[in-house]
Scaffold this active site. Structure first.
Site, PDB file in Angstrom:
ATOM      1  N   SER A 177       1.051  -1.051  -0.047  1.00  0.00           N
ATOM      2  CA  SER A 177      -0.032   0.223   0.141  1.00  0.00           C
ATOM      3  C   SER A 177       0.729   1.255   0.050  1.00  0.00           C
ATOM      4  O   SER A 177       1.782   1.337  -0.688  1.00  0.00           O
ATOM      5  CB  SER A 177      -0.898   0.058   1.366  1.00  0.00           C
ATOM      6  OG  SER A 177      -2.046   0.994   0.974  1.00  0.00           O
ATOM      7  N   ASP A 443      -8.033  -5.021  -6.637  1.00  0.00           N
ATOM      8  CA  ASP A 443      -7.684  -3.894  -5.793  1.00  0.00           C
ATOM      9  C   ASP A 443      -7.796  -2.543  -6.578  1.00  0.00           C
ATOM     10  O   ASP A 443      -7.159  -2.074  -7.587  1.00  0.00           O
ATOM     11  CB  ASP A 443      -6.260  -3.874  -5.281  1.00  0.00           C
ATOM     12  CG  ASP A 443      -5.654  -2.973  -4.555  1.00  0.00           C
ATOM     13  OD1 ASP A 443      -6.724  -2.182  -3.931  1.00  0.00           O
ATOM     14  OD2 ASP A 443      -4.484  -2.877  -4.478  1.00  0.00           O
ATOM     15  N   HIS A 468      -5.992  -6.233  -2.370  1.00  0.00           N
ATOM     16  CA  HIS A 468      -4.988  -5.305  -1.696  1.00  0.00           C
ATOM     17  C   HIS A 468      -3.843  -6.351  -0.922  1.00  0.00           C
ATOM     18  O   HIS A 468      -4.204  -6.820   0.006  1.00  0.00           O
ATOM     19  CB  HIS A 468      -5.511  -4.426  -0.792  1.00  0.00           C
ATOM     20  CG  HIS A 468      -4.772  -3.053  -0.636  1.00  0.00           C
ATOM     21  ND1 HIS A 468      -4.533  -2.188  -1.574  1.00  0.00           N
ATOM     22  CD2 HIS A 468      -4.248  -2.306   0.446  1.00  0.00           C
ATOM     23  CE1 HIS A 468      -3.871  -1.065  -1.271  1.00  0.00           C
ATOM     24  NE2 HIS A 468      -3.750  -1.326   0.085  1.00  0.00           N
TER      25      HIS A 468
END
Length: 500
Positions: A177, A443, A468
């Site tokens: 991320s 994602d 993700h």
């Protein structure tokens, strides 16, 4: 219309909910990388204590001698110092660092294979790493990705000395991320310190109006069926109809179990925008973490695209707006919450709290600040067709920056901040080697990342059907073949980096 109103359903749950605590600005409470599940292959692993490193407050002002204590973890159980083993560092991000990553995750397999020394450095201003006495806007000036990268560079240099590592030791950075972005940028900015980087689900392009976020959410829901997407859009449209009628307003209060009657907010556009965005985020949060291996909330992990879409296409529940209410009821119950608090002023008041003891200190105030000053990333309703309505445009998010931190954080300021970030790091045109970009098709964040290989020295791996940071978690029997293959490809790339 009478039939629609008669079919409204009620839900009564347990505690009060503040939607900005659970999922906001694409960030899940606790941070976007969760706690990995225990790995049965590594039971009885050693205890990992927290450690502290003296860090400079401002790396770019040599006359500022202020320091603070940054938390980190280390694990040398696989380290083969005689063979000059490499060093792996997990980059902390927009949440508290988790010691679980020191003994779990796919990177542990590569550490064991190569005899690597392991570190995890918590990001400044998150978790227990508090550089300043509070989170006042004045103090948050030291919360930037540039300072975080300098923290990493300073830490790496110090650990090389502390462990008497050879001059040619190879460091490999890992991040998912926002830390996935940092991993790529660390290799880009400090190539003399970091030999390679695995960047999972990292958005490299700063963008004010991230309208494609909900485009991907819609496309991901469509992997279940087009009927699911149609039902969502119809349900959202029906909310607008109910808002115009007195009996409809009463039904909305019950259907979504609102903490405050919607009648109190009819003259407040920000409240209405917040309500629409929260309902949209019900689906965004499910999509972003669809079938991942987080263990932060086991019940939440079981709520997938299939689950919410089964509700949305179930006509026996009633009209589509009723089904939106059922999805909302499920999520409130899962997070042990009583009602849905959509009121804008309450959200702003919470995020204005500068104390480290506040609920906002979990990461909400800090991450919002970074979006206002560096990244944008605002998941707006600008994408057409408006599956989730058009009630939360970019102006809604810019107003939050001004209301929380001050009038200076207006549209012109944010535009300049985003331009500066892309100038510093190159956006999607970053030129760097020994970096692998890993993204999942489900994602939404892949829309701001590198998903196609342009330079073979910095390849992209695009995994169909995963969400993700999926490749970071421990392998499981239920993994898609594409996910298993992606982990193997990352491992082979690390092998090649360490040989060269």
């Amino acid at each position: 219309m009478k039939l629609l109103l008669l079919l409204i359903t009620a839900s009564f749950l347990l505690n009060e909910v503040y939607p900005w605590r659970i999922f906001r600005n694409g960030r899940m409470v606790g941070g976007n990388v969760g706690i990995p599940k225990p790995d049965k292959r590594r039971e009885g692993v050693r205890d990992i204590p927290e450690e502290w490193f003296t860090q400079s407050l401002d790396h770019f002002n040599p006359t500022d001698e202020r320091t603070w204590q940054q938390r980190y973890f280390s694990n040398d159980q696989y380290f083969d110092s005689t063979a000059g083993g490499p060093v792996f560092i997990m980059i902390g991000g927009e949440g508290e660092a988790s010691v679980s990553w020191m003994t779990r995750g796919s990177w542990i397999d590569d550490a064991e294979k190569h005899g690597a020394l392991l570190f995890q450095l918590e990001h400044r201003y998150y978790g227990k790493s508090h550089p300043t006495e509070d989170m006042s806007t004045e103090n948050l000036r030291y919360l930037t990705s540039q300072q975080a990268l300098a923290d990493l560079a300073t830490f790496i240099t110090a650990m090389n000395k502390n462990y008497s590592l050879p001059a040619d030791v190879k460091w490999i950075a890992f991040g998912g991320s926002y830390p996935g972005s940092l991993a790529a940028w660390l290799r880009f900015k400090y190539p003399h310190l970091v030999h390679g980087a695995m960047s999972a689900s990292g958005p490299l392009l700063a963008e004010v109006d991230f309208l494609n976020y909900f485009k991907v959410v819609s496309e991901s829901l469509a992997t279940y069926s087009d009927d699911c997407v149609t039902a969502v859009q119809q349900g959202v449209d029906q909310i607008g109809t109910l808002l115009k009628q007195e009996i409809g307003q009463e039904n909305l209060n019950e259907m979504f179990n609102l903490c405050n009657p919607i009648q109190e907010s009819l003259e407040n556009p920000s409240d209405i925008s917040n309500l629409y965005e929260t309902i949209a985020d019900n689906f965004a949060g499910v999509v972003q973490y669809n079938k991942d291996k987080r263990m932060n909330n086991r019940a939440a992990a079981n709520i997938t695209i299939d689950v919410v879409c089964e509700i949305m296409v179930n006509q026996t529940i009633g009209p589509p707006v009723n089904r939106l209410g059922k999805v909302n009821e499920l999520l409130l119950s899962t997070y042990d919450e009583k009602c849905l608090d959509y009121q804008y002023d309450k959200m702003i008041d919470s995020l204005r709290n500068v104390s480290w003891d506040s609920e906002a200190a979990e990461g909400g105030r800090q991450w919002t600040y970074q979006t206002c000053t560096e990244f944008g990333f605002y998941q707006t309703s600008s994408y057409e067709p408006h599956i989730f309505g058009d009630q939360f445009p970019i102006s809604f998010f810019i107003q939050q920056c001004e209301d929380i931190y001050g009038d200076i954080y207006d549209a012109d300021f944010i535009d300049g901040a985003i331009d500066r970030t892309n100038t510093l790091y190159g956006g999607l045109d970053i030129e760097v080697s020994n970096v692998v970009y890993v993204h999942g098709s489900i994602d939404p964040w892949h829309a701001l990342g590198i998903i196609k290989t342009v330079d073979e020295s910095a390849p992209a791996i695009y995994i169909e059907g995963t969400a993700h940071c999926a490749n970071m978690y421990p392998p499981a029997d239920t993994d898609l073949p594409e996910l298993t293959a992606a982990r193997q490809q990352v491992s082979e790339l690390i092998d090649s980096w360490l040989k060269n």
